[in-house]
Scaffold this motif. Structure first.
Motif, PDB file in Angstrom:
ATOM      1  N   THR A  58      29.406   1.838  -3.734  1.00 52.65           N
ATOM      2  CA  THR A  58      28.999   2.897  -4.650  1.00 52.65           C
ATOM      3  C   THR A  58      30.178   3.482  -5.402  1.00 52.65           C
ATOM      4  OG1 THR A  58      27.115   3.455  -3.226  1.00 52.65           O
ATOM      5  CG2 THR A  58      27.794   5.114  -4.830  1.00 52.65           C
ATOM      6  N   THR A  59      31.288   3.665  -4.714  1.00 53.26           N
ATOM      7  CA  THR A  59      32.439   4.333  -5.329  1.00 53.26           C
ATOM      8  C   THR A  59      33.437   3.365  -5.938  1.00 53.26           C
ATOM      9  OG1 THR A  59      33.742   4.319  -3.285  1.00 53.26           O
ATOM     10  CG2 THR A  59      32.236   6.184  -3.631  1.00 53.26           C
ATOM     11  N   GLY A  60      33.415   2.099  -5.492  1.00 53.99           N
ATOM     12  CA  GLY A  60      34.443   1.158  -5.911  1.00 53.99           C
ATOM     13  C   GLY A  60      35.765   1.377  -5.200  1.00 53.99           C
ATOM     14  N   ASP A  61      35.784   2.325  -4.258  1.00 55.75           N
ATOM     15  CA  ASP A  61      36.991   2.635  -3.480  1.00 55.75           C
ATOM     16  C   ASP A  61      36.982   1.771  -2.225  1.00 55.75           C
ATOM     17  OD1 ASP A  61      39.093   3.670  -2.067  1.00 55.75           O
ATOM     18  OD2 ASP A  61      38.143   5.614  -1.639  1.00 55.75           O
ATOM     19  N   HIS A  62      37.738   0.685  -2.266  1.00 51.93           N
ATOM     20  CA  HIS A  62      37.770  -0.239  -1.133  1.00 51.93           C
ATOM     21  C   HIS A  62      38.861   0.107  -0.127  1.00 51.93           C
ATOM     22  CE1 HIS A  62      35.898  -3.336  -4.133  1.00 51.93           C
ATOM     23  NE2 HIS A  62      34.998  -2.501  -3.636  1.00 51.93           N
ATOM     24  N   SER A  63      39.600   1.175  -0.394  1.00 51.78           N
ATOM     25  CA  SER A  63      40.688   1.542   0.522  1.00 51.78           C
ATOM     26  C   SER A  63      40.142   1.932   1.896  1.00 51.78           C
ATOM     27  CB  SER A  63      41.508   2.692  -0.063  1.00 51.78           C
ATOM     28  OG  SER A  63      40.744   3.890  -0.151  1.00 51.78           O
ATOM     29  N   LEU A  64      38.914   2.434   1.938  1.00 49.50           N
ATOM     30  CA  LEU A  64      38.295   2.770   3.230  1.00 49.50           C
ATOM     31  C   LEU A  64      38.241   1.540   4.130  1.00 49.50           C
ATOM     32  CD1 LEU A  64      36.525   4.944   4.878  1.00 49.50           C
ATOM     33  CD2 LEU A  64      34.583   3.660   3.971  1.00 49.50           C
ATOM     34  N   LEU A  65      37.901   0.407   3.539  1.00 47.90           N
ATOM     35  CA  LEU A  65      37.776  -0.824   4.317  1.00 47.90           C
ATOM     36  C   LEU A  65      39.135  -1.299   4.829  1.00 47.90           C
ATOM     37  CD1 LEU A  65      35.241  -2.748   2.035  1.00 47.90           C
ATOM     38  CD2 LEU A  65      34.773  -1.070   3.850  1.00 47.90           C
ATOM     39  N   ARG A  66      40.175  -1.078   4.015  1.00 48.39           N
ATOM     40  CA  ARG A  66      41.522  -1.466   4.463  1.00 48.39           C
ATOM     41  C   ARG A  66      42.007  -0.530   5.565  1.00 48.39           C
ATOM     42  NH1 ARG A  66      41.894  -1.655  -1.234  1.00 48.39           N
ATOM     43  NH2 ARG A  66      41.951  -3.798  -2.051  1.00 48.39           N
ATOM     44  N   THR A  67      41.748   0.765   5.390  1.00 42.09           N
ATOM     45  CA  THR A  67      42.205   1.751   6.374  1.00 42.09           C
ATOM     46  C   THR A  67      41.600   1.489   7.742  1.00 42.09           C
ATOM     47  OG1 THR A  67      42.503   3.443   4.668  1.00 42.09           O
ATOM     48  CG2 THR A  67      42.218   4.213   6.934  1.00 42.09           C
ATOM     49  N   HIS A  68      40.351   1.093   7.751  1.00 47.32           N
ATOM     50  CA  HIS A  68      39.643   0.933   9.024  1.00 47.32           C
ATOM     51  C   HIS A  68      39.379  -0.542   9.348  1.00 47.32           C
ATOM     52  CE1 HIS A  68      39.166   5.245   9.335  1.00 47.32           C
ATOM     53  NE2 HIS A  68      38.677   5.272   8.110  1.00 47.32           N
ATOM     54  N   ALA A  69      40.231  -1.410   8.851  1.00 48.37           N
ATOM     55  CA  ALA A  69      40.045  -2.843   9.098  1.00 48.37           C
ATOM     56  C   ALA A  69      39.997  -3.155  10.590  1.00 48.37           C
ATOM     57  CB  ALA A  69      41.160  -3.648   8.425  1.00 48.37           C
ATOM     58  N   GLY A  70      40.833  -2.464  11.371  1.00 47.98           N
ATOM     59  CA  GLY A  70      40.846  -2.700  12.816  1.00 47.98           C
ATOM     60  C   GLY A  70      39.540  -2.299  13.464  1.00 47.98           C
ATOM     61  N   ALA A  71      39.009  -1.131  13.086  1.00 52.45           N
ATOM     62  CA  ALA A  71      37.739  -0.659  13.643  1.00 52.45           C
ATOM     63  C   ALA A  71      36.589  -1.567  13.214  1.00 52.45           C
ATOM     64  CB  ALA A  71      37.473   0.782  13.198  1.00 52.45           C
ATOM     65  N   ILE A  72      36.648  -2.075  11.982  1.00 53.37           N
ATOM     66  CA  ILE A  72      35.605  -2.971  11.491  1.00 53.37           C
ATOM     67  C   ILE A  72      35.620  -4.280  12.270  1.00 53.37           C
ATOM     68  CG2 ILE A  72      34.891  -4.361   9.505  1.00 53.37           C
ATOM     69  CD1 ILE A  72      35.869  -1.986   7.741  1.00 53.37           C
ATOM     70  N   ASP A  73      36.804  -4.860  12.454  1.00 49.82           N
ATOM     71  CA  ASP A  73      36.917  -6.102  13.230  1.00 49.82           C
ATOM     72  C   ASP A  73      36.391  -5.898  14.646  1.00 49.82           C
ATOM     73  OD1 ASP A  73      38.044  -7.376  11.082  1.00 49.82           O
ATOM     74  OD2 ASP A  73      40.121  -7.171  11.798  1.00 49.82           O
ATOM     75  N   ALA A  74      36.765  -4.757  15.250  1.00 49.60           N
ATOM     76  CA  ALA A  74      36.325  -4.479  16.618  1.00 49.60           C
ATOM     77  C   ALA A  74      34.816  -4.297  16.683  1.00 49.60           C
ATOM     78  CB  ALA A  74      37.035  -3.234  17.151  1.00 49.60           C
ATOM     79  N   ALA A  75      34.243  -3.645  15.680  1.00 48.89           N
ATOM     80  CA  ALA A  75      32.791  -3.423  15.659  1.00 48.89           C
ATOM     81  C   ALA A  75      32.050  -4.744  15.564  1.00 48.89           C
ATOM     82  CB  ALA A  75      32.426  -2.508  14.492  1.00 48.89           C
ATOM     83  N   VAL A  76      32.525  -5.636  14.702  1.00 49.37           N
ATOM     84  CA  VAL A  76      31.889  -6.953  14.585  1.00 49.37           C
ATOM     85  C   VAL A  76      31.996  -7.702  15.910  1.00 49.37           C
ATOM     86  CG1 VAL A  76      32.011  -9.207  13.453  1.00 49.37           C
ATOM     87  CG2 VAL A  76      32.260  -7.112  12.097  1.00 49.37           C
ATOM     88  N   GLY A  77      33.165  -7.638  16.534  1.00 52.86           N
ATOM     89  CA  GLY A  77      33.345  -8.291  17.825  1.00 52.86           C
ATOM     90  C   GLY A  77      32.422  -7.726  18.886  1.00 52.86           C
ATOM     91  N   TYR A  78      32.216  -6.413  18.862  1.00 52.26           N
ATOM     92  CA  TYR A  78      31.328  -5.783  19.839  1.00 52.26           C
ATOM     93  C   TYR A  78      29.893  -6.266  19.641  1.00 52.26           C
ATOM     94  CZ  TYR A  78      28.783  -2.157  22.374  1.00 52.26           C
ATOM     95  OH  TYR A  78      27.947  -1.489  23.239  1.00 52.26           O
ATOM     96  N   LEU A  79      29.434  -6.314  18.387  1.00 54.85           N
ATOM     97  CA  LEU A  79      28.076  -6.795  18.128  1.00 54.85           C
ATOM     98  C   LEU A  79      27.937  -8.256  18.535  1.00 54.85           C
ATOM     99  CD1 LEU A  79      27.306  -5.144  14.660  1.00 54.85           C
ATOM    100  CD2 LEU A  79      26.548  -4.407  16.928  1.00 54.85           C
ATOM    101  N   GLU A  80      28.964  -9.035  18.269  1.00 51.91           N
ATOM    102  CA  GLU A  80      28.937 -10.443  18.655  1.00 51.91           C
ATOM    103  C   GLU A  80      28.814 -10.590  20.168  1.00 51.91           C
ATOM    104  OE1 GLU A  80      31.314 -14.484  17.303  1.00 51.91           O
ATOM    105  OE2 GLU A  80      32.389 -12.564  17.332  1.00 51.91           O
TER     106      GLU A  80
END
Length: 411
Positions: A58-80
């Motif tokens: 929505t915002t075009g601000d992708h910095s959120l995804l870079r900032t929390h890349a570790g949490a995102i990777d961990a979340a995907v791993g947890y769901l897996e």
């Protein structure tokens, strides 16, 4: 909040909440003065991924995804890891295979955890959104492919499970969970809106679910069914009806629920509404902003929602709005496809309609603009500033659309 331009609030909240992710990637269902709650509720992890993707789109601000890349990777791993627990030989051939384990995230299952499809809907959305993220932040291409395949496998398992569970329970709708075969349209509705994973569900069971809810709603509204209480979580169904093209039902539901706000004059719904407003029963949180958000999100869905191929604008606007001599204007609505402006008014016996989608994100989808049924389209039209004598017309679910075949280029 995103739709109405409160980007800073959303970013601040996501930055704050992501910090409570457990080391194994689990996202807590609740954070309070004691810290993150360890109770198993499997919707939360998918919800965080979904919220981050919606913010970035929505915002075009992708910095959120870079900032929390570790949490995102961990979340995907947890769901897996959760999916792997139900992907063993022990569960093969059952409706549990390939899902996530039972939980109490659905409040109706708080007494006994169930394999909830509510959980699965958010898991699938989260995995699909997570598979999009590496491509916009220059991440690992192999990881992107891996996430996409994980999402595809889970979608297949979910579809098969719903079909099998419905057959085993002898029901013709999408059940709320594997074990009970329960009818729970307020949970099923989120698959269509605000989530976009309805394609993974058995379509005949999905339509039956909407049919049965409509029948239930109408009998209650018209006084043919006695009722004691209900929860306004049902407001979620309105958005699902818009996505399904059942706009008349959506408008009828909106009108009736707006008469149900209580206490009088508070412009809100409690968690529980009683037929007798003086009944001294549990009403839950007041104001219950989750219920209110159900209406707001449903209304926004009627103004703009998307399918795999199209961006659909104005499908949920009733024809009566166009027929009103005062006209109407919707301005500055923020969507993942850009800021939406719709304006219509009468002029010399005709209806003038202006639609603008500005600052749009790159997309290959076509744009469908809904117009009133009686309106002759194709005259005096411009697209991106150029005159257009005739545009393709589409009729879908009883509505007329003008198809603007313009995917938004990267620049």
């Amino acid at each position: 909040l995103l739709a109405f331009g409160h980007d800073d609030v959303v970013r601040s909240y996501l930055d704050w909440y992501a910090g409570y992710t457990f080391e194994n990637g689990k996202v807590p269902c609740v954070v309070d003065h004691r810290g993150p709650d360890p109770v198993d509720e499997h919707d939360s992890t998918g919800q965080l991924l979904f919220a981050m993707a919606r913010y970035a789109r929505t915002t075009g601000d992708h910095s959120l995804l870079r900032t929390h890349a570790g949490a995102i990777d961990a979340a995907v791993g947890y769901l897996e890891n959760l999916i792997a627990q139900r992907s063993t030989a022990e569960f093969e051939g059952t409706a549990y295979f390939g899902l996530v384990p039972e939980s109490i995230s659905h409040e109706g299952y708080s007494a006994k955890p169930m394999h909830s499809y509510w959980d699965c809907f958010f898991v699938l959305q989260g995995l699909r959104d997570a598979s999009w993220m590496p491509g916009v932040v220059g991440g690992d291409t192999d990881e992107q492919v891996r996430r996409r395949r994980l999402a595809e496998r889970f979608a297949s398992s979910l579809h098969n499970s719903i079909r099998m569970a419905a057959e085993e329970q002898g029901v013709g709708y999408i059940p709320g969970c594997v074990e009970l075969g329960d009818f729970d349209p307020t949970s099923t509705a989120v698959a269509l809106a605000p989530l976009t994973i309805a394609d993974a569900l058995p379509q005949d069971l999905l339509w039956n679910t909407l049919d049965l809810y409509t029948e239930f709603f109408e009998s209650r509204r018209l006084g043919r069914r006695e009722w004691f209480d209900y929860t306004p979580y049902e407001l979620r169904v309105i958005g699902a009806m818009h996505v399904a093209g059942r706009h008349d039902e959506a408008h009828a539901m909106t009108d009736w629920f707006l008469t149900q706000q209580t206490p009088t004059g508070w412009n809100q719904w409690p968690e529980v509404v009683y037929a007798d407003p003086k009944y001294p029963g549990f009403v839950g949180d007041i104001p219950h902003t989750w219920c209110a958000a159900g209406l707001v999100n449903s209304f926004v869905t009627g103004l703009l929602h998307s399918t795999e191929d199209d961006i659909i604008i104005g499908a949920g606007i009733p024809d009566s709005w166009y027929e009103d001599s005062a006209g109407f204007e919707i301005s500055g609505l923020q969507t993942e496809f850009g800021a939406l402006h719709i304006e219509a008014f009468g002029r010399e016996g005709r209806i003038a309609i202006a639609v603008e989608l500005s600052g749009a994100q790159a997309t290959t989808r076509d744009v469908l603009v809904a117009v009133p049924l009686g309106l002759e389209t194709g005259r005096g039209m411009t697209v991106n500033g150029s005159n257009v004598e005739e545009l393709p017309r589409v009729q879908r679910f009883g509505r007329n659309y003008v198809r603007v075949a313009v995917g938004v280029p990267e620049d």
